[in-house]
Scaffold this active site. Structure first.
Site, short mmCIF file in Angstrom:
data_model
loop_
_atom_site.label_atom_id
_atom_site.label_comp_id
_atom_site.label_asym_id
_atom_site.label_seq_id
_atom_site.Cartn_x
_atom_site.Cartn_y
_atom_site.Cartn_z
N SER A 168 0.80 -1.23 0.00
CA SER A 168 0.00 0.00 0.00
C SER A 168 0.84 1.28 0.00
O SER A 168 0.32 2.35 -0.32
CB SER A 168 -0.94 0.01 1.21
OG SER A 168 -0.22 0.16 2.41
N LYS A 181 0.75 4.61 6.87
CA LYS A 181 0.23 5.44 5.79
C LYS A 181 0.87 6.82 5.88
O LYS A 181 1.63 7.13 6.80
CB LYS A 181 -1.29 5.60 5.89
CG LYS A 181 -2.08 4.29 5.95
CD LYS A 181 -2.05 3.50 4.66
CE LYS A 181 -2.83 2.19 4.80
NZ LYS A 181 -2.65 1.31 3.62
#
Length: 303
Positions: free
Chosen positions: A78, A156
């Site tokens: 990701s 993230k």
């Protein structure tokens, strides 16, 4: 199963400390007096000897991991191309304040995340509505809103700060009404022997240099990947994500914009879930079929 290593370290530290301390308070003097009377060296029972030897070691590891730096391994794609699967990173545990081990309660505030920071946090779960109330669930579909949220650490990039007005339509990101510029670098280049790289190659992924503005006027330049042929994440705002980031929350996204389950899917990341700021790749393991170790990534700063 997800193991909370900090909780395990805390438990072992308490266990060894209690065993060693109770022995010294209640039993050691009698044992020593008996050994002295017999003209022998005092011998600790095996459990006490182990506790005495391991307590300082475990305590030091706990303190270093909790308040200085903690290692993590990147489990998914990701954050590609910034971070690859198999990258081992170090996370600054005092960048945003000191927190209690395992419980994660902040007791010393040293700062807050900035837009563009790559952060590690405890996955908060998906937002579901139950009897008019919003709850966090481990079930993305909300068919079982009471499903427990797995205790996983995620990574993230911070895109939205509390109070920011965020919009995301396809590839276009807008922050407080300003479109965020990005320059195309070229097609993604990766090792087809690795599953994550092969997917991006098959989907025709392209790499972009995004210029993310910070609140102090500086700009963070970082790479993102786009592959709209693979997936279409929800826009912002949506039913789970308002256009204005709530107080006490941060909106986070993966750099692999079309292959990241991030705030666009499960809402903002609560401040109390923060674990720290990622800052260094100290090892990059590629696997036996893809060259073992990527030495070119070792020592690379994360930005």
């Amino acid at each position: 199963m997800d193991f909370d290593f900090s909780a395990i370290l805390l438990g072992l530290t308490v266990l060894f400390g209690v065993v060693w301390g109770l022995d010294r308070l209640l039993f050691y003097k009698k044992r020593k007096a008996k050994a002295d009377a017999a003209g022998q060296d005092v011998q600790d029972p095996v459990p006490v000897d182990w506790a005495r030897s391991l307590f300082p070691v475990v305590l030091v590891v706990l303190l270093l991991r909790s308040f200085v730096a903690e290692p993590f391994r990147i489990p998914s794609g990701s954050m590609m191309p910034t971070l690859d699967v198999g990258d081992f990173i170090l996370v600054n545990k005092f960048a945003y304040g000191l927190r209690m081990p395992a419980f994660n309660n902040k007791f010393v505030s040293l700062g807050e995340p900035k837009r563009g920071d790559v952060v590690v946090f405890r996955f908060p779960g998906y937002l579901c509505e139950v009897d008019g109330k919003t709850v966090r669930s481990g079930d993305q579909s909300c068919a079982d809103p009471q499903a427990p949220v797995q205790g996983q650490n995620w990574i993230k990039r911070v895109i939205g700060l509390p109070g920011d007005h965020i919009e995301m339509h396809g590839d276009q990101l807008l922050i407080n009404g300003q479109p965020i510029a990005a320059d195309e670098v070229g097609p993604y280049v990766g090792n087809p022997k690795r599953d994550e790289s092969r997917l991006m190659l098959e989907m025709g992924a392209t790499v972009w240099n995004e210029h993310l503005p910070r609140e102090d006027g500086s700009v963070i330049n970082h790479l993102t990947a786009r592959m709209p042929a693979y997936n279409r994440p929800p826009p912002i705002p949506n039913e789970r994500v308002p256009s204005v980031v709530p107080q006490g929350c941060y909106l986070v996204m993966g750099d692999n914009r079309y292959n990241s389950t991030d705030s666009r899917w499960w809402g903002c990341m609560p401040e109390q879930n923060l674990a720290g700021k990622a800052f260094l790749i100290w090892l990059s393991w590629k696997g036996t079929d893809a060259g073992w170790v990527d030495f070119s990534r070792i020592g690379r700063l994360i930005h």
